[in-house]
Design an enzyme around this catalytic site. Structure first.
Site, PDB file in Angstrom:
ATOM      1  CG  LEU A 101      10.586  12.779 -21.611  1.00  8.73           C
ATOM      2  CD1 LEU A 101      11.268  13.801 -22.517  1.00  8.73           C
ATOM      3  CD2 LEU A 101       9.180  12.509 -22.094  1.00  8.73           C
ATOM      4  CG  ASP A 102      10.168   5.605 -22.953  1.00 13.67           C
ATOM      5  OD1 ASP A 102       9.963   5.596 -21.731  1.00 13.67           O
ATOM      6  OD2 ASP A 102       9.398   5.096 -23.779  1.00 13.67           O
ATOM      7  CE  LYS A 103      20.138   4.817 -24.538  1.00 13.29           C
ATOM      8  NZ  LYS A 103      20.233   4.781 -25.995  1.00 13.29           N
ATOM      9  CB  THR A 146      11.173   9.976 -25.761  1.00 11.83           C
ATOM     10  OG1 THR A 146      10.804   8.633 -26.074  1.00 11.83           O
ATOM     11  CG2 THR A 146       9.955  10.878 -25.934  1.00 11.83           C
TER      12      THR A 146
END
Length: 196
Positions: A33-35, A37
């Site tokens: 997961l992106d930072k 998110t």
């Protein structure tokens, strides 16, 4: 152990006392997961489970739904964004839609609710490229609200309004179909209430 404060290290520590038949236990993050998110993530406790789940991801057998708040009012009820993603040559930390050194990327979008200046959408990924949703939303002109990298509208330091809401997959060993759901974080809910 002397761990830096990351999710991966925390999981390694937590599963330290668990081992599979061969005495091996190496938990693996199956997808990232992106930072900033929020929401669900799939983590495998053993190498075997990790291999099987990674393969299921590759063949699109794992279904994920994301919820995002976009800048602007999206006019259509549904959309399919099919646009290849690669590194942004001007800024190596960013990704962009490009024909150069890129990989296929497909995102399906459905409108959940329209507000005066924003749209709440549900998103399904066919591919899992780095920053895919954020790049695709920027590309169609409706970036994820509060996105520090790809957006324009910013309100506070909470990061982009993007949440990994549901995940459906077959258990790697028993093959039982599993479904998990995660509520929107408080800051996200609170902001939506303010938009009502």
């Amino acid at each position: 152990g002397n761990f830096t404060n990351t999710l991966a290290n925390g999981l390694m520590y937590y599963t330290n006392n668990l081992s599979d038949v061969n005495g091996e236990s190496r938990p693996g993050i199956v997808h990232r997961l992106d930072k900033d998110t929020s929401g669900l993530m799939l983590v495998a406790k053993t190498n075997k489970a990790h291999e099987i789940l990674a393969e299921d991801f590759k063949i699109h057998a794992v279904k994920r739904e994301y919820i995002a708040l976009l800048c602007g009012v999206f006019p259509h009820n549904e959309a399919k964004i099919d646009a290849p993603i690669g590194r942004d040559e001007a800024n190596r930390k960013k990704m962009t839609v490009t024909a150069k050194n890129s990989k296929e990327a497909i995102t399906h979008l459905k409108v959940v609710k329209r507000y005066q200046n924003n749209t709440l959408v549900s998103l399904h990924l066919e591919t899992g490229r780095t920053h895919q949703i954020r790049v695709h939303m920027k590309y169609i002109g409706y970036p994820v609200f509060n996105d520090p990298v790809y957006g324009s509208q910013k309100i506070k330091e909470v990061g982009q309004f993007l949440h990994s809401k549901t995940i459906d997959f077959a258990h790697p060993i028993t093959k039982e179909m599993l479904h998990f759901e995660s509520e929107l974080p408080i800051f996200f809910k609170k902001y939506l209430n303010e938009l009502e």
